[in-house]
Each structure stands twice: as structure tokens, then as C-alpha cells.
Scaffold this motif. Structure first.
Motif, PDB file in Angstrom:
ATOM      1  N   GLY A 114      -1.102   1.521   5.983  1.00 45.84           N
ATOM      2  CA  GLY A 114      -1.406   1.544   4.549  1.00 45.84           C
ATOM      3  C   GLY A 114      -1.412   0.177   3.907  1.00 45.84           C
ATOM      4  O   GLY A 114      -1.330   0.060   2.682  1.00 45.84           O
ATOM      5  N   SER A 138      -3.904  -2.122   3.714  1.00 43.16           N
ATOM      6  CA  SER A 138      -5.102  -2.350   2.900  1.00 43.16           C
ATOM      7  C   SER A 138      -5.084  -1.516   1.631  1.00 43.16           C
ATOM      8  O   SER A 138      -5.498  -1.970   0.559  1.00 43.16           O
ATOM      9  N   THR A 139      -4.593  -0.295   1.744  1.00 44.46           N
ATOM     10  CA  THR A 139      -4.479   0.551   0.554  1.00 44.46           C
ATOM     11  C   THR A 139      -3.504  -0.071  -0.443  1.00 44.46           C
ATOM     12  O   THR A 139      -3.733  -0.041  -1.657  1.00 44.46           O
ATOM     13  N   ARG A 170      -5.102  -3.010  -2.236  1.00 46.52           N
ATOM     14  CA  ARG A 170      -6.073  -2.500  -3.218  1.00 46.52           C
ATOM     15  C   ARG A 170      -5.355  -1.953  -4.452  1.00 46.52           C
ATOM     16  O   ARG A 170      -5.858  -2.052  -5.571  1.00 46.52           O
ATOM     17  N   SER A 171      -4.177  -1.400  -4.225  1.00 42.59           N
ATOM     18  CA  SER A 171      -3.432  -0.778  -5.320  1.00 42.59           C
ATOM     19  C   SER A 171      -2.835  -1.802  -6.274  1.00 42.59           C
ATOM     20  O   SER A 171      -2.784  -1.575  -7.483  1.00 42.59           O
ATOM     21  N   THR A 207     -10.628  -5.568  -2.523  1.00 47.46           N
ATOM     22  CA  THR A 207     -11.191  -4.295  -2.068  1.00 47.46           C
ATOM     23  C   THR A 207     -11.461  -4.307  -0.572  1.00 47.46           C
ATOM     24  O   THR A 207     -12.616  -4.197  -0.135  1.00 47.46           O
ATOM     25  N   VAL A 249     -11.026   0.567   3.695  1.00 46.96           N
ATOM     26  CA  VAL A 249      -9.989   1.551   3.989  1.00 46.96           C
ATOM     27  C   VAL A 249     -10.652   2.754   4.646  1.00 46.96           C
ATOM     28  O   VAL A 249     -11.658   3.269   4.150  1.00 46.96           O
ATOM     29  N   LYS A 257       3.699   5.957   1.999  1.00 47.90           N
ATOM     30  CA  LYS A 257       3.199   7.336   2.099  1.00 47.90           C
ATOM     31  C   LYS A 257       4.310   8.357   1.888  1.00 47.90           C
ATOM     32  O   LYS A 257       4.328   9.424   2.538  1.00 47.90           O
ATOM     33  N   LEU A 301      -1.273   4.833  -2.132  1.00 48.78           N
ATOM     34  CA  LEU A 301      -2.450   5.553  -2.593  1.00 48.78           C
ATOM     35  C   LEU A 301      -2.326   5.958  -4.062  1.00 48.78           C
ATOM     36  O   LEU A 301      -3.251   5.769  -4.856  1.00 48.78           O
TER      37      LEU A 301
END
Length: 400
Positions: free
Chosen positions: A171, A173-174, A177-178, A183, A186, A284, A316
Motif C-alpha cells: 500500500g 503507492s496508495t 497518493r493519499s 499519482t 496503483v 489496511k 485507501l
């Protein structure tokens, strides 16, 4: 644009121009004397850190760079034109190493910083220089000296305050991005990230830090498994490591084992880098039922015997990311203030980074040897270039 973080080039400074042998020749001026001018100095070669580049791909295709030489002197005491210096732009964060001596020539970490890597030749002297009271008509000159020739290896290490560690699909890369406007790709398969991604995390006005996401590691990466460990060198310049782990992996594997795998590969790559401050980030958590979440996360921490900071987040949904970034910002500011007030702490940090650089260089070379040995054992005689990356991507800074 391909992402290339290493290139080998040849730089050659210009030769100095030769001195001129000449005598003054004018009507009604007998025995005019010597008037040979000096040659011009050869141009030197410089590397300059530029914010317009973020990859060394240009130096993969043009490997030899030569500065112009100085012109020869001429009569009437005219000095030859000096060769212009050759300035080669490189990305900020480039380390320059002499291939033949293994000497680290410099580290370009600031925009506009310039490093001389090849000295131009010194000009030759014309015969005017050799005139004296007992030598009125000298026929002696000197040649210009040769410019310096060097084989250089350029190593790009991205500049970031915080580095992300973790297995593929943890996670990372997520998360980037968050918390930033970056960007990166993913997807629901391993090795989605193939090159480092950078993002600028803005905590509040005039408070931000740069975070780096590198491709995930797997067990045996130091021996060339997966994408290997070469991208770990991009964490050398970071101050803090965030170790992301999936608390509910789809294959039912142990999160604690995943943490230990990364820690083991990190130690094999660089013991100094492994000793960096590292925070555990349990990602997660939204995949675990809320009533079981606390017990599940605590069981992972207990199994690891983790003594450092622990954060529970969902990259996420954004749950828990704000407290994490705020804590990171406070930690960075405290360390920066400590180094500013205590020169010894700053020197210790500089020495630590030098050790990490050396260990990282050795780690990358060891991985290359392992890959080469594996190919030879498999009977693969293909002329494979370990330094050539075929990834059509570009690393950019994106501010939130």
C-alpha cells in the motif's frame, strides 16, 4: 522518458594551446625582437545540478563529452582564445564517482551547485616569455598541457525526507497518493511500482516534507530476486523510514514475517541504513472488523517485539494518515533544529550518510554479481545491461 539512475560517461577537458614562435617584422625596425603570444587555456568540464532534469537518461546515449581546447598563440603578442568550459547539467541528487580510482568526487544536492570534474590544459608559452638580457632572440616555446581525461559514474539518489519500505502491494503507492498530489500507478498485482515516486506532503502552511516510494522488496532481493535492491540506494538521503505492512494480506501470510523479510534484506544491503529510525505503519486496518482491529494489530506488534513508534492507518480511506504525517513533520523539524544547534550531531549525520553511500554502492555491485552468476548458471549468454532500465516513466515532484 526512461528513468535511469546510473550512467557511466567519459569527460575530457580541452588541451591548452601551444605558444607561438614569432619575431617582429616591420619596415625600418631592424631586430624587432620576439613577439610570439601564449596559447589559450583549454576548457574545463563541470557538472551542474539542475532542477530541469530528473533522470540520467541523456547520458545513456551520449557517453563521451569533450570541452574545446585553447587556440595557439600568434604573432604581435596575441594570446590564443581560451577554450570554453563545458557545463553538463545533471539532476539534483547526483553523486559523482571516479571509475578508475573509486574516489567520490562530489555530491550535487543543491540547484545550481557546480563541480569541476576535468581540469583544462594550461596554455603554452610564446617565445616572448623567454626573452632576457642575454637571450634577445629566443627560439624557445612551450606546448600546452593536455586536458584531464576521466571515466565517471553518475549515481542519482532522489532527495526525500522520508522513505517508504514494504513488500509489493503493502500500500505504499496508495499511501503517497493519499497524503500528496503524486499519482503513482496503483493496481492489484505485485510490482506495480517500478521506479521511485516522489510526493510533497503539505502538513500546513509553510510546513511540508518530501516522501519517496520505492519499488517493493521480496525475500532474496539482495541476490537479485524481483527487482533486486538497487532502488534502496534512493533511501540513503532520507532521514526517516516508514515501514508499511498489510495487516490483512489476501494470501493469509503473516504480517510479522513480512516485516522481518524487509528488515533482513535491508540489513544485507546496508547495516547503517538498517539502523535508521524506522516507524511501523500498519496499513489496511479497514480490512479487519472494527471489534477485532485493536487486538489484531497488537498481536502483530507483540510478535515482532517492536519497540519503536507504531501507527495504524488505511491509506485507501485516509484513516490515520493525518496524525502520521503530523508526527513525521514534528520529528523532522526536531532533528533539523538539533543539527543546527549542535555541529557534532550534524557531522555525525554527514558521516552516517557517507557510510550508507559506500555500503549502498557495494550492495548494488553485489546484486549485479549475483544476477550475472545466475544468468551464467542458466546458460544465458545474452549481453544484458544491468544499468539499462526500460521503464517509460518519469520521477517528478508534485506539491499538494
Amino acid at each position: 522518458m526512461k528513468f535511469v539512475d546510473e550512467a557511466t560517461i567519459i569527460v575530457e577537458a580541452g588541451n591548452g594551446g601551444n605558444g607561438c614562435l614569432s619575431f617582429r617584422r616591420e619596415k625600418y625596425v631592424p631586430k624587432g625582437g620576439p613577439d610570439g603570444g601564449d596559447g589559450g587555456d583549454g576548457g574545463s568540464v563541470y557538472l551542474e545540478a539542475s532542477d530541469s532534469l530528473n533522470t540520467l537518461v541523456d547520458y545513456q546515449f551520449q557517453r563521451k563529452h569533450k570541452a574545446p581546447g585553447g587556440e595557439q598563440g600568434s604573432g604581435r603578442n596575441c594570446t590564443g582564445t581560451k577554450g570554453e568550459d563545458l557545463i553538463l547539467p545533471v539532476p539534483v541528487g547526483t553523486t559523482v564517482v571516479d571509475v578508475d580510482t573509486h574516489e567520490v568526487l562530489g555530491d550535487l544536492t543543491r540547484i545550481g551547485q557546480r563541480l569541476k570534474v576535468a581540469q583544462g590544459g594550461f596554455h603554452g608559452l610564446g617565445n616572448t616569455r623567454f626573452k632576457s638580457s642575454i637571450n634577445r632572440a629566443p627560439r624557445q616555446t612551450s606546448k600546452g598541457s593536455e586536458g584531464e581525461l576521466r571515466n565517471l559514474r553518475l549515481e542519482l539518489k532522489v532527495l526525500a525526507d522520508v522513505g517508504l519500505l514494504g513488500l509489493p502491494n503493502a500500500g505504499k503507492s496508495t499511501f503517497i497518493r493519499s497524503v500528496s498530489a503524486a499519482t503513482p500507478k496503483v493496481a492489484d498485482y505485485p510490482f506495480t511500482t517500478l521506479v521511485p515516486n516522489l510526493g510533497v506532503v503539505s502538513v500546513q502552511a509553510h510546513q511540508s516534507f518530501v516522501i519517496a516510494d520505492i519499488p517493493g522488496l521480496i525475500e532474496g532481493a539482495a541476490e537479485g530476486a524481483g527487482l533486486g535492491v538497487r532502488f534502496l540506494r534512493h533511501l540513503v538521503r532520507t532521514r526517516l523510514l516508514l515501514h508499511l505492512v498489510d495487516v490483512a494480506p489476501y494470501d493469509g501470510s503473516s504480517p510479522a514475517h513480512a516485516v522481518n523479510v524487509i528488515a533482513h534484506e535491508l540489513e544485507k544491503f546496508s547495516e547503517t541504513l538498517a539502523s535508521r529510525d524506522r516507524w511501523l505503519v500498519l496499513n489496511k486496518v479497514d480490512m479487519v472488523p472494527e471489534e477485532d482491529r485493536e487486538a489484531h494489530c497488537q498481536a502483530i506488534v507483540d510478535e515482532l517485539g517492536w519497540q519503536g513508534p507504531v501507527f495504524r492507518i488505511s491509506a485507501l480511506s485516509g484513516e490515520g494518515t493525518k496524525p502520521l504525517t503530523q508526527a513525521v513533520m514534528r520529528w523532522i523539524e526536531e532533528r533539523a533544529e538539533e543539527e543546527a544547534e549542535n555541529p557534532e550531531v550534524a557531522e555525525q549525520e554527514a558521516a552516517r550518510r557517507r557510510r550508507m553511500d559506500e555500503e549502498a554502492r557495494a550492495g548494488v555491485e553485489e546484486e549485479r554479481r549475483a544476477r550475472r552468476a545466475a544468468r551464467e548458471a542458466a546458460g544465458d549468454d545474452d549481453d544484458f545491461d544491468d544499468d539499462d532500465d526500460d521503464y517509460d516513466v518519469e520521477v517528478v515532484y508534485v506539491r499538494d
